[in-house]
Design a protein around this motif. Structure first.
Motif, PDB file in Angstrom:
ATOM      1  N   ALA A  72      33.306  -9.412  40.866  1.00 35.72           N
ATOM      2  CA  ALA A  72      33.256 -10.937  40.738  1.00 35.72           C
ATOM      3  C   ALA A  72      34.130 -11.073  39.600  1.00 35.72           C
ATOM      4  N   ALA A  73      34.781 -10.685  38.597  1.00 35.63           N
ATOM      5  CA  ALA A  73      35.311 -10.542  37.489  1.00 35.63           C
ATOM      6  C   ALA A  73      36.385  -9.623  37.045  1.00 35.63           C
ATOM      7  N   LEU A  74      36.435  -8.852  38.233  1.00 37.28           N
ATOM      8  CA  LEU A  74      37.824  -7.915  38.387  1.00 37.28           C
ATOM      9  C   LEU A  74      38.474  -8.586  38.890  1.00 37.28           C
ATOM     10  N   LEU A  75      38.169  -8.826  40.459  1.00 39.52           N
ATOM     11  CA  LEU A  75      39.183  -9.159  41.680  1.00 39.52           C
ATOM     12  C   LEU A  75      40.520 -10.489  41.028  1.00 39.52           C
ATOM     13  N   PRO A  76      39.713 -10.976  40.241  1.00 37.56           N
ATOM     14  CA  PRO A  76      40.837 -12.215  40.073  1.00 37.56           C
ATOM     15  C   PRO A  76      41.637 -11.361  39.266  1.00 37.56           C
ATOM     16  N   LEU A  77      41.055 -10.890  38.543  1.00 36.98           N
ATOM     17  CA  LEU A  77      42.985 -10.412  37.545  1.00 36.98           C
ATOM     18  C   LEU A  77      43.685  -9.215  39.277  1.00 36.98           C
ATOM     19  N   LEU A  78      42.795  -8.531  40.043  1.00 39.83           N
ATOM     20  CA  LEU A  78      43.404  -7.606  40.682  1.00 39.83           C
ATOM     21  C   LEU A  78      44.498  -8.256  41.674  1.00 39.83           C
ATOM     22  N   ASP A  79      44.062  -9.371  42.206  1.00 37.74           N
ATOM     23  CA  ASP A  79      44.466 -10.594  42.807  1.00 37.74           C
ATOM     24  C   ASP A  79      46.156 -10.894  42.204  1.00 37.74           C
ATOM     25  N   ASP A  80      45.206 -11.252  40.610  1.00 38.57           N
ATOM     26  CA  ASP A  80      47.191 -11.770  39.624  1.00 38.57           C
ATOM     27  C   ASP A  80      47.803 -10.711  39.571  1.00 38.57           C
ATOM     28  N   ILE A  81      47.440  -9.413  39.621  1.00 35.69           N
ATOM     29  CA  ILE A  81      48.525  -8.735  39.254  1.00 35.69           C
ATOM     30  C   ILE A  81      48.989  -8.150  40.665  1.00 35.69           C
ATOM     31  N   ASP A  82      48.834  -8.511  41.587  1.00 35.88           N
ATOM     32  CA  ASP A  82      49.141  -7.569  42.613  1.00 35.88           C
ATOM     33  C   ASP A  82      50.064  -6.810  42.697  1.00 35.88           C
ATOM     34  N   ALA A  83      49.548  -5.762  42.497  1.00 33.88           N
ATOM     35  CA  ALA A  83      50.302  -5.058  42.356  1.00 33.88           C
ATOM     36  C   ALA A  83      50.886  -3.752  43.569  1.00 33.88           C
ATOM     37  N   ASP A  84      51.873  -3.554  43.560  1.00 31.95           N
ATOM     38  CA  ASP A  84      51.693  -2.271  44.766  1.00 31.95           C
ATOM     39  C   ASP A  84      51.895  -0.980  44.198  1.00 31.95           C
ATOM     40  N   ILE A  85      51.590  -0.826  42.714  1.00 30.65           N
ATOM     41  CA  ILE A  85      51.723   0.474  42.752  1.00 30.65           C
ATOM     42  C   ILE A  85      50.843   0.942  40.997  1.00 30.65           C
ATOM     43  N   LEU A  86      48.975   0.781  40.985  1.00 37.05           N
ATOM     44  CA  LEU A  86      48.148   0.476  39.803  1.00 37.05           C
ATOM     45  C   LEU A  86      47.375   1.913  39.971  1.00 37.05           C
ATOM     46  N   CYS A  87      47.730   2.020  37.899  1.00 34.85           N
ATOM     47  CA  CYS A  87      47.605   3.090  37.139  1.00 34.85           C
ATOM     48  C   CYS A  87      46.131   2.423  37.139  1.00 34.85           C
ATOM     49  N   LEU A  88      45.100   3.370  37.300  1.00 36.72           N
ATOM     50  CA  LEU A  88      43.422   2.847  36.856  1.00 36.72           C
ATOM     51  C   LEU A  88      42.272   3.691  36.391  1.00 36.72           C
ATOM     52  N   GLN A  89      41.785   3.640  35.029  1.00 38.40           N
ATOM     53  CA  GLN A  89      41.619   4.689  34.303  1.00 38.40           C
ATOM     54  C   GLN A  89      39.962   4.310  33.875  1.00 38.40           C
ATOM     55  N   GLU A  90      39.234   4.645  33.809  1.00 36.64           N
ATOM     56  CA  GLU A  90      37.806   4.960  33.249  1.00 36.64           C
ATOM     57  C   GLU A  90      37.478   4.174  34.572  1.00 36.64           C
ATOM     58  N   ILE A  91      37.210   5.263  35.091  1.00 41.60           N
ATOM     59  CA  ILE A  91      36.108   4.805  36.646  1.00 41.60           C
ATOM     60  C   ILE A  91      35.936   6.182  36.646  1.00 41.60           C
ATOM     61  N   ASP A  92      34.150   5.488  36.589  1.00 40.11           N
ATOM     62  CA  ASP A  92      32.287   6.622  36.790  1.00 40.11           C
ATOM     63  C   ASP A  92      32.662   6.508  38.811  1.00 40.11           C
ATOM     64  N   ALA A  93      31.709   8.045  38.853  1.00 37.63           N
ATOM     65  CA  ALA A  93      31.786   8.576  39.747  1.00 37.63           C
ATOM     66  C   ALA A  93      30.610   8.699  39.896  1.00 37.63           C
ATOM     67  N   GLN A  94      29.631   8.627  41.270  1.00 33.13           N
ATOM     68  CA  GLN A  94      28.901   8.384  41.902  1.00 33.13           C
ATOM     69  C   GLN A  94      28.000   9.476  42.879  1.00 33.13           C
ATOM     70  N   LYS A  95      27.312   9.932  42.518  1.00 30.93           N
ATOM     71  CA  LYS A  95      26.328  11.170  43.319  1.00 30.93           C
ATOM     72  C   LYS A  95      26.288  10.425  44.310  1.00 30.93           C
ATOM     73  N   THR A  96      26.471  10.840  45.407  1.00 29.58           N
ATOM     74  CA  THR A  96      25.864  10.298  46.654  1.00 29.58           C
ATOM     75  C   THR A  96      24.753  10.973  47.509  1.00 29.58           C
ATOM     76  N   SER A  97      24.188  11.525  46.774  1.00 28.79           N
ATOM     77  CA  SER A  97      22.711  11.954  46.645  1.00 28.79           C
ATOM     78  C   SER A  97      21.773  12.588  45.273  1.00 28.79           C
ATOM     79  N   LYS A  98      20.862  12.125  46.179  1.00 26.61           N
ATOM     80  CA  LYS A  98      20.373  13.130  44.746  1.00 26.61           C
ATOM     81  C   LYS A  98      20.940  14.456  43.699  1.00 26.61           C
TER      82      LYS A  98
END
Length: 319
Positions: free
Chosen positions: A29-55
């Motif tokens: 809820a806090a990130l989406l308004p920023l991403l909407d305001d950016i309205d990017a065509d090309i978006l570079c993102l950092q610090e994305i964690d990855a989660q296990k699909t199962s144990k």
């Protein structure tokens, strides 16, 4: 006028857990308004964690998928990083490039140009410490995006190491002043070494295409005067008119708003969009969305949103 909006945003360890859905809902809820305001065509993102699909399953970008589910970014072309030497993401601090337009070339770069090397710490009395391997904490991503007019935009997404001491074993112990001093030096070698590799990669693009549309984006963990940024810009000491110099588009924001992080009350500019002359000639505006940004020194977990402000540059393109 046809516009292209290029943005960079450190998502601050974006994570998701099935046991804490409310925490992710607050972050989204806090990130989406920023991403909407950016309205990017090309978006570079950092610090994305990855989660296990199962144990015992592999890691995947479950948090990123949930962040963009139902948004305009869900249908974008996506290029994400892998743990070097593996075919799955790292647990933390992954990178992503999202694009409205096709990504024609994808490349993850990690010690392809600048090899890792051993640094021999100086003797401490009668003790000769073992060499310390100098290597990058994470790869960088390169994407060649095909713009509507058929030209390629070369995009590098980079997240350099933070300037915090690396744990260094010494005869005096890891918490000693000597260990902290040497650890700070090792951190600088890592940060500036990867900046060198990114800049030398940019040189290969200019070798093939002198008038390349090129952008190096991301969290440099360095302000505009620090060595990594100077390395990446290339030719700054020769002046911005140097043919291969990269121009800092975030510096075109009014000084009072020219920051992406606040640390202990001090606004700092560490997230950047550097552009080649050919790309900068198409530039029309830059925005840093830092209204309401929390001070990272005082912020308490869990963090809603991010402690970094996104940077967006808008360009006029044909086609």
């Amino acid at each position: 006028m046809n516009e292209m909006r290029l943005a960079t945003f450190n998502l601050e360890n974006l994570d998701w857990s099935p046991g804490r859905p409310e925490a992710f809902a607050r972050r989204r809820a806090a990130l989406l308004p920023l991403l909407d305001d950016i309205d990017a065509d090309i978006l570079c993102l950092q610090e994305i964690d990855a989660q296990k699909t199962s144990k015992h399953g592999p890691r995947a970008y479950l948090a990123l998928d949930r962040l963009f589910d139902g948004t305009r970014y869900a249908g974008f072309h996506r290029f994400t990083s892998l743990r070097p030497g593996a075919d799955t993401p790292a647990d933390v601090h992954n990178l992503a490039i999202l694009s409205r337009w096709p990504i024609r070339i994808r490349r993850q770069i990690h010690h392809e140009i600048v090899p890792p090397w051993p640094w021999p710490p100086p003797r401490d009395g009668d003790v000769t410490p073992p060499p310390i391997a100098i290597g990058w904490d994470r790869p960088m991503l390169y994407a060649a995006v095909e713009l509507p007019d058929g030209r390629l935009l070369h995009v590098v997404n980079l997240h350099l190491r933070a300037p915090r001491p690396v744990p260094v074993p010494t005869a005096r112990g890891e918490g000693s002043s000597r260990a902290l001093i040497e650890g700070q030096f090792v951190a600088a070698l890592k940060r500036e070494g990867q900046a060198l590799e990114a800049r030398l990669f940019a040189e290969t693009i200019f070798d093939a295409e002198p008038d390349a549309l090129l952008a190096i984006c991301g969290d440099f963990n360095a302000d505009e005067h620090d060595a990594p940024t100077r390395l990446l810009r290339g030719g700054r000491d020769q002046g911005e008119d140097a043919p291969r110099a990269l121009l800092a588009l975030e510096e075109r924001v009014a000084p009072a708003s020219r920051y992406t992080v606040i640390h202990a009350g001090r606004p700092t500019l560490i997230d950047h969009i550097l552009a080649s002359h050919a790309l900068a000639a198409m530039w029309r505006s830059t925005a840093i969305l830092n209204a309401g940004l929390q001070d990272e020194f005082y912020a308490k977990d869990p963090i809603d949103g991010s402690l970094h402000a996104p940077v967006m540059a808008m360009f006029e393109i044909s086609g």
